[in-house]
Design an enzyme around this catalytic site. Structure first.
Site, mmCIF file in Angstrom:
data_model
loop_
_atom_site.group_PDB
_atom_site.id
_atom_site.type_symbol
_atom_site.label_atom_id
_atom_site.label_comp_id
_atom_site.label_asym_id
_atom_site.label_seq_id
_atom_site.Cartn_x
_atom_site.Cartn_y
_atom_site.Cartn_z
ATOM 1 C CG ASP A 171 -1.916 1.123 1.196
ATOM 2 O OD1 ASP A 171 -2.941 0.956 0.514
ATOM 3 O OD2 ASP A 171 -1.680 2.163 1.841
ATOM 4 C CB ILE A 172 1.032 4.210 -2.242
ATOM 5 C CG1 ILE A 172 1.370 3.332 -3.456
ATOM 6 C CG2 ILE A 172 1.820 5.518 -2.299
ATOM 7 C CD1 ILE A 172 0.998 3.952 -4.774
ATOM 8 C CG ASN A 179 -4.672 11.315 -5.729
ATOM 9 O OD1 ASN A 179 -4.052 11.317 -6.785
ATOM 10 N ND2 ASN A 179 -5.204 10.223 -5.223
ATOM 11 C CG ASP A 188 -4.361 8.423 -12.651
ATOM 12 O OD1 ASP A 188 -4.760 7.923 -11.577
ATOM 13 O OD2 ASP A 188 -5.132 8.866 -13.521
ATOM 14 C CD GLU A 214 -4.581 4.257 -1.548
ATOM 15 O OE1 GLU A 214 -4.730 4.697 -0.394
ATOM 16 O OE2 GLU A 214 -5.487 4.263 -2.407
#
Length: 307
Positions: A171-172, A179, A188, A214
């Site tokens: 997971d980021i 964003n 993206d 993500e």
């Protein structure tokens, strides 16, 4: 002012075959009711944008009112950006003007299309629809549906032969900040670049998939606790050291990883294994992020022997 095409060796226009009027764009991202929609390029000029004048009309706010134009020329289908706010991309590269080749990815704002113009567009279209059932259009990784199909097969094999199998959720960290600060196009880009980075490290018998948002998943057949945890940490370090950038600005990107697995002795479902990895991911987040949790087997509810 007219912009010149890229300086490449070109065949004289009179020797080029006329572009096929069967050419089309297929909407492939983001996922939603419009995915798979085919837009035949039958007119000599096709406008793409948000206004009613556009033959390909997109309601997404990342798309300008008149974003881009596709012209059918003797050279083929030429896409031209019309001064849009977020630019026009061909194969993920900003291109103010470009000749489209069969299979190219065309991105306007956050929306991605596949350009098809080969000898059998109908067959290509159905192949593209199948590809969308197993792959994520933005990142090129397998999708959630295919992840669970793969896990079902591999867990059955693990149980049959009493062989280890591991799954990692990646997971980021603080993705929402990317964003919020830089926009969804930057987000993206991070997703696409991270996926490309990790895919280069994936072995032939492993599966890398976009789990959602993500979050990504890596399935590692034949991987025991130590190997799976080491793989997760290697990927974590790879991401942390990669120079992510957007419009000239460096983006600090890290990931947290949760690892779980089975030795094949105890029954476990795909959903159960992913849930165990998710618990370890949550633990990695709670302990400060940019780390791997899961580890070798041990007493007291270790994730490696799910029940």
């Amino acid at each position: 002012m007219n912009e010149s095409l890229p300086q490449t060796k070109r065949i004289p226009a009179r020797c080029l075959p006329a572009p096929s009027r069967d050419a089309c764009l297929v909407f492939i991202y983001p996922t939603g009711p419009m995915i798979g929609t085919r837009y035949p390029l039958v007119a000599d000029t096709v406008l793409i944008g948000r206004t009613d004048d556009c033959l390909i009309r997109i309601g997404d706010g990342s798309v300008s009112r008149t974003h881009a134009r596709i012209d059918r020329t003797s050279d083929g289908y030429v896409v031209t950006d019309l001064g849009s706010t977020n630019g026009t991309f061909v194969n993920h590269t900003p291109r103010p003007r470009a000749v489209l080749a069969d299979g190219d990815y065309l991105q306007v704002g956050c929306c991605i299309y596949r350009f098809l113009s080969g000898g059998n567009v109908e067959a290509q279209y159905h192949e593209e629809i199948y590809r969308m059932t197993v792959s994520d259009a933005l990142t090129g990784a397998h999708n959630r549906r295919y992840l669970f199909e793969f896990l079902t097969r591999e867990l059955a094999r693990s149980a049959r032969h009493r062989r280890p199998l591991a799954a990692a959720l990646i997971d980021i960290d603080h993705f929402k900040r990317v964003n919020d600060r830089h926009g969804h196009l930057a987000g993206d880009m991070v997703l696409r670049e991270l996926a490309a980075l990790v895919r280069e490290q994936v072995r032939g018998d492993e599966l890398f998939a976009r789990y959602g948002g993500e979050e990504f998943a890596l399935v590692m057949p034949e991987a025991g606790p130590a190997e799976a945890t080491a793989t997760g940490d290697r990927l974590r370090r790879l991401v942390a050291g990669h120079p992510f950038g957007y419009r000239g600005e460096r983006l600090a990107v890290t990931v947290s990883v949760g690892v779980a697995g089975t030795d094949g002795r105890d029954p476990v479902t795909p959903e159960g294994l992913i849930a165990l990895a998710d618990e370890q991911l949550y633990r990695a987040k709670a302990l400060g992020r940019n780390r791997v949790e899961g580890g070798p087997a041990g007493p007291g509810g270790d994730p490696w022997n799910p029940l």
